[in-house]
Design an enzyme around this catalytic site. Structure first.
Site, short mmCIF file in Angstrom:
data_model
loop_
_atom_site.label_atom_id
_atom_site.label_comp_id
_atom_site.label_asym_id
_atom_site.label_seq_id
_atom_site.Cartn_x
_atom_site.Cartn_y
_atom_site.Cartn_z
N SER A 1 30.41 40.05 35.25
CA SER A 1 29.77 38.99 34.48
C SER A 1 29.44 39.44 33.04
O SER A 1 30.33 39.86 32.31
CB SER A 1 28.53 38.48 35.20
OG SER A 1 28.06 37.28 34.66
N HIS B 1 32.00 33.21 40.80
CA HIS B 1 31.33 34.06 39.81
C HIS B 1 30.11 34.71 40.48
O HIS B 1 29.09 34.07 40.67
CB HIS B 1 30.88 33.23 38.60
CG HIS B 1 30.42 34.06 37.45
ND1 HIS B 1 31.27 34.43 36.45
CD2 HIS B 1 29.22 34.62 37.14
CE1 HIS B 1 30.61 35.15 35.57
NE2 HIS B 1 29.36 35.29 35.98
N ASP C 1 36.17 30.44 39.81
CA ASP C 1 35.07 30.54 38.85
C ASP C 1 35.43 29.70 37.63
O ASP C 1 36.40 29.98 36.93
CB ASP C 1 34.86 32.00 38.46
CG ASP C 1 33.84 32.18 37.35
OD1 ASP C 1 33.09 31.23 37.06
OD2 ASP C 1 33.79 33.28 36.77
#
Length: 360
Positions: free
Chosen positions: A74, A337, A284
């Site tokens: 991330s 994600h 994602d």
């Protein structure tokens, strides 16, 4: 915290992993100074690098000869390349020739806010979330590569954008197949992920509707009860009086999101000959595989082994491609994600194969 990663059916250890709570005042990390948490991307990367140096050189020199990889998911897509660049600079300068640095890995990496926001529209179209006509209209009215529409005088683009937001307002952008649920978020998180994020993506945790156990974010809520239990803190050897309340994602820190793009770091690192693994959960929508693949293409790397599926238990787990500079790129089928949270078995296999220098 040191953690051992083992094979599922064997006792031998694949890797030792240190999990670092960073920046300061996230997780159980803390600063003795009131100025400690007032920082940004660059200082956070420097602090993490300082920790790494002290841990390996001063505190645990017995691990210096171990192959060293630096990784994260991330937002660490902004931080990891800086740490790696600083480390390589010091190794090349002869400061730490004894460190056995081998490469880095990042998953669903935040890299360039504008690129990621624009790629979101391509992703939405490709997954059938918006119509062909709206997509074509946005390409024309928003000038083809600026779907974020920072130009408020562009009335036609703004209108298309409003229609687009209505179409995706009920989509869980972290994993588009999962239920749309309230998410622990704040205004600060908008800065973290780039130029603009729709209100639908920033649903406050204290939403009107109750948080259902069917929501993945329900587990995030439970994690706060778990981490703040005195027995857990004792088991983790958390010093009393340092962190009063553990927060899963503390977005309210006085933090400056100063690195707008980390593509330049990747471009520099791509010439150094170290290995890298870049992976994306293909469901994602927040930091989509489309944006990650776009910045990888911008590095203009030569392809060593072209696009192919990779398998786990005889099933396609994703797709992969390798480059002549030592980079491996992989998608994780069904991953959100971030990918390991949604597809742990597949990501474990990916990590094990890559760290062992085997093809995915």
């Amino acid at each position: 915290m040191m953690h051992h990663i083992r094979r599922f059916s064997y006792s031998n250890i694949i890797a030792n992993i240190i999990f670092l709570d960073a920046p300061v005042d996230t997780g159980f990390s803390y600063s003795k100074s009131s100025q400690g948490s007032k920082m940004g991307d660059i200082e956070s990367a420097q602090n993490s690098y300082e920790f790494l140096r002290k841990w390996l050189i001063e505190e645990h020199p017995e691990f210096q000869s171990n192959p060293l990889y630096i990784g994260g998911d991330s937002y660490s897509g902004k931080i990891i390349p800086i740490i790696v660049q600083d480390l390589i600079n010091d190794i090349e300068a002869g400061k730490y020739p004894f460190l056995n640095f081998k490469g880095y890995l990042i998953g669903n990496p935040v890299t360039d806010g504008q690129l990621e926001n624009n790629a979101e529209v391509l992703f939405a179209h490709g997954l059938g979330l918006i119509s062909y006509e709206l997509y074509e209209s946005m390409k024309e009215n928003c000038k083809g590569n600026n779907y974020v529409n920072l130009d408020l005088t562009n009335v036609n683009c703004s209108k298309d954008r409003e229609v687009y937001e209505k179409c995706i307002s009920g989509i869980n952008v972290l994993q588009i197949l999962e239920p749309f649920c309230p998410f622990i978020a704040s205004q600060k998180q908008k800065q973290m992920f780039g130029y603009r994020r729709s209100p639908s993506k920033m649903r406050e945790f204290f939403a009107v509707e109750p948080l259902s156990p069917r929501c993945r974010s329900y587990g995030y809520l439970l994690s706060q009860y778990w981490a703040n239990d005195d027995r857990v803190r004792k088991a983790l050897h958390i010093r009393k009086g340092t962190v009063e309340n553990w927060i899963r994602c503390n977005y309210d820190l006085p933090y400056e999101y100063e690195v707008k793009s980390s593509i330049g770091y990747h471009r520099n690192l791509s010439t150094k000959g170290y290995r890298s693994l870049i992976y994306s959960g293909d469901h994602d929508m927040w930091v989509s595989h489309i944006s990650t693949e776009a910045w990888i293409r911008s590095l203009d790397l030569s392809i060593a082994n072209d696009w192919r599926p990779w398998l786990v238990s005889g099933q396609i787990a994703g797709y992969t491609r390798t480059y002549s500079n030592g980079m491996t790129y992989a998608t994780v089928k069904g991953g959100g994600h971030t990918a390991p949270e949604y597809r742990p078995e597949e990501c474990f296999a990916m990590f094990e194969r890559w760290i062992s220098h085997n093809p995915l």
